[in-house]
Design a protein around this motif. Structure first.
Motif, mmCIF file in Angstrom:
data_model
loop_
_atom_site.group_PDB
_atom_site.id
_atom_site.type_symbol
_atom_site.label_atom_id
_atom_site.label_comp_id
_atom_site.label_asym_id
_atom_site.label_seq_id
_atom_site.Cartn_x
_atom_site.Cartn_y
_atom_site.Cartn_z
ATOM 1 N N SER A 129 0.829 -1.207 0.000
ATOM 2 C CA SER A 129 0.000 0.000 0.000
ATOM 3 C C SER A 129 0.866 1.261 0.000
ATOM 4 O O SER A 129 0.543 2.243 -0.685
ATOM 5 C CB SER A 129 -0.955 0.001 1.196
ATOM 6 O OG SER A 129 -0.257 0.004 2.422
ATOM 7 N N ALA A 130 1.989 1.247 0.740
ATOM 8 C CA ALA A 130 2.880 2.406 0.762
ATOM 9 C C ALA A 130 3.415 2.692 -0.632
ATOM 10 O O ALA A 130 3.489 3.861 -1.058
ATOM 11 C CB ALA A 130 4.021 2.177 1.737
ATOM 12 N N ALA A 134 2.655 6.148 -2.698
ATOM 13 C CA ALA A 134 3.784 6.979 -3.109
ATOM 14 C C ALA A 134 3.803 7.164 -4.623
ATOM 15 O O ALA A 134 4.046 8.266 -5.132
ATOM 16 C CB ALA A 134 5.094 6.360 -2.624
ATOM 17 N N ASP A 135 3.528 6.099 -5.368
ATOM 18 C CA ASP A 135 3.509 6.182 -6.831
ATOM 19 C C ASP A 135 2.406 7.109 -7.331
ATOM 20 O O ASP A 135 2.509 7.658 -8.434
ATOM 21 C CB ASP A 135 3.329 4.790 -7.438
ATOM 22 C CG ASP A 135 4.563 3.914 -7.293
ATOM 23 O OD1 ASP A 135 5.643 4.456 -6.980
ATOM 24 O OD2 ASP A 135 4.448 2.684 -7.475
ATOM 25 N N PRO A 140 2.297 8.368 1.986
ATOM 26 C CA PRO A 140 1.758 7.265 2.787
ATOM 27 C C PRO A 140 1.705 7.664 4.268
ATOM 28 O O PRO A 140 2.564 8.413 4.751
ATOM 29 C CB PRO A 140 2.769 6.136 2.558
ATOM 30 C CG PRO A 140 3.468 6.490 1.281
ATOM 31 C CD PRO A 140 3.528 7.991 1.282
ATOM 32 N N GLY A 141 0.683 7.175 4.960
ATOM 33 C CA GLY A 141 0.547 7.454 6.385
ATOM 34 C C GLY A 141 0.820 6.199 7.199
ATOM 35 O O GLY A 141 0.471 5.087 6.789
ATOM 36 N N LEU A 142 1.448 6.400 8.368
ATOM 37 C CA LEU A 142 1.788 5.281 9.247
ATOM 38 C C LEU A 142 1.227 5.531 10.637
ATOM 39 O O LEU A 142 1.589 6.519 11.285
ATOM 40 C CB LEU A 142 3.308 5.123 9.336
ATOM 41 C CG LEU A 142 3.813 4.077 10.340
ATOM 42 C CD1 LEU A 142 3.422 2.668 9.900
ATOM 43 C CD2 LEU A 142 5.325 4.177 10.522
ATOM 44 N N LEU A 158 9.693 3.271 2.121
ATOM 45 C CA LEU A 158 9.785 4.725 2.175
ATOM 46 C C LEU A 158 11.218 5.229 2.300
ATOM 47 O O LEU A 158 11.522 6.353 1.880
ATOM 48 C CB LEU A 158 8.930 5.264 3.326
ATOM 49 C CG LEU A 158 7.471 5.588 2.980
ATOM 50 C CD1 LEU A 158 7.402 6.685 1.918
ATOM 51 C CD2 LEU A 158 6.711 4.374 2.490
ATOM 52 N N ALA A 159 12.107 4.430 2.863
ATOM 53 C CA ALA A 159 13.506 4.859 2.995
ATOM 54 C C ALA A 159 14.175 5.028 1.641
ATOM 55 O O ALA A 159 15.186 5.730 1.526
ATOM 56 C CB ALA A 159 14.285 3.857 3.844
ATOM 57 N N HIS A 160 13.604 4.421 0.608
ATOM 58 C CA HIS A 160 14.178 4.485 -0.737
ATOM 59 C C HIS A 160 13.241 5.216 -1.702
ATOM 60 O O HIS A 160 13.304 5.022 -2.910
ATOM 61 C CB HIS A 160 14.467 3.075 -1.244
ATOM 62 C CG HIS A 160 15.355 2.290 -0.327
ATOM 63 N ND1 HIS A 160 16.697 2.563 -0.185
ATOM 64 C CD2 HIS A 160 15.079 1.275 0.526
ATOM 65 C CE1 HIS A 160 17.216 1.727 0.701
ATOM 66 N NE2 HIS A 160 16.267 0.941 1.153
#
Length: 244
Positions: A129-130, A134-135, A140-142, A158-160
């Protein structure tokens, strides 16, 4: 006689501290927006669209994050000034929310943050889902109440990515947990272990450059108890340079 002048470039302004604007206070109504915690550590407050609609003409003319619990078309044009929108959805609703992030049926006036509920989804849902969010050009929410393994999957994506994410936390300890997990993701360390430990010491020891790298990934953290979260960070030496 001409006078020779030695021209020098203007002195650069001091950069903004890396943890400036880290916390977003969640406000129940317009009165809470006015009474919220202020200072360099805080970014725009979070308020539900329904709360804004319940107080027409009373919204302060300042940036806010609008949590979409009502049709955004019903919101007044100005104020408020949305810094971003937030929406919660189930896995079954994600296709429609991705379309909304991409401007269907029409573009939103600010970027969208999407929080997906786990429900009965199997392991790997957080990463999938992230990546989709992002795409689509959204953040994205956490929810920091998620399982450590889901946090690890989420941050491994998300780190990349240059999308950045927004977190939700209830306490200062949870704020530190997401900071520590983000640091681990950037370093290639054990993300789940760092999240579970929520150790403030490595976070407080970050250099300004390392803290800035963290903020490139972590846009900010929405907090229910802003006073407690602020006190906890300062008590443990995190963002101490912002203490006024």
């Amino acid at each position: 006689m001409s006078t020779l002048l030695t021209l020098q470039p203007p002195a650069p302004r001091d950069p903004e501290p890396p943890f400036a604007g880290l916390l977003f206070e969640v406000c129940a109504d317009v009165d809470a927006v006015r009474a919220r915690r202020r200072g360099v550590l805080f970014g725009p407050p979070v308020i539900a669209a329904g709360a804004l609609l319940a107080a027409p003409g009373q919204v302060p003319d300042e940036p806010v994050c609008v949590r979409l619990d009502a049709d955004p078309d019903l919101l007044p044009a100005s104020p408020p000034r949305p810094s971003r929108f937030e929406i919660d959805c189930s896995a079954d609703q994600l296709d429609d929310v991705v379309a909304l992030a991409q401007g269907d049926p029409k573009p939103l006036p600010a970027r969208l943050v999407v929080f997906v509920e786990r429900g009965d989804q199997s392991r790997g849902w957080a990463a999938e889902s992230a990546a989709r969010i992002a795409d689509a050009g959204a953040h994205p929410g956490l929810d920091v109440g998620a399982a450590a393994e889901d946090v690890a999957d989420f941050l491994a994506v998300l780190a990349h990515s240059d999308a950045g994410f927004v977190a939700r936390a209830r306490t200062g300890t949870e704020v530190v947990a997401v900071l520590a997990a983000t640091v681990a993701a950037l370093r290639g360390d054990d993300i789940a272990a760092a999240f579970a430990a929520a150790d403030p010491v490595p976070v407080a020891a970050l250099s300004p450059a390392a803290a800035a790298a963290v903020r490139e990934v972590l846009v900010g953290v929405a907090v229910d108890d802003a006073t407690e979260a602020e006190s906890y960070l300062f008590e443990h030496g995190i963002a101490a340079d912002l203490k006024g």
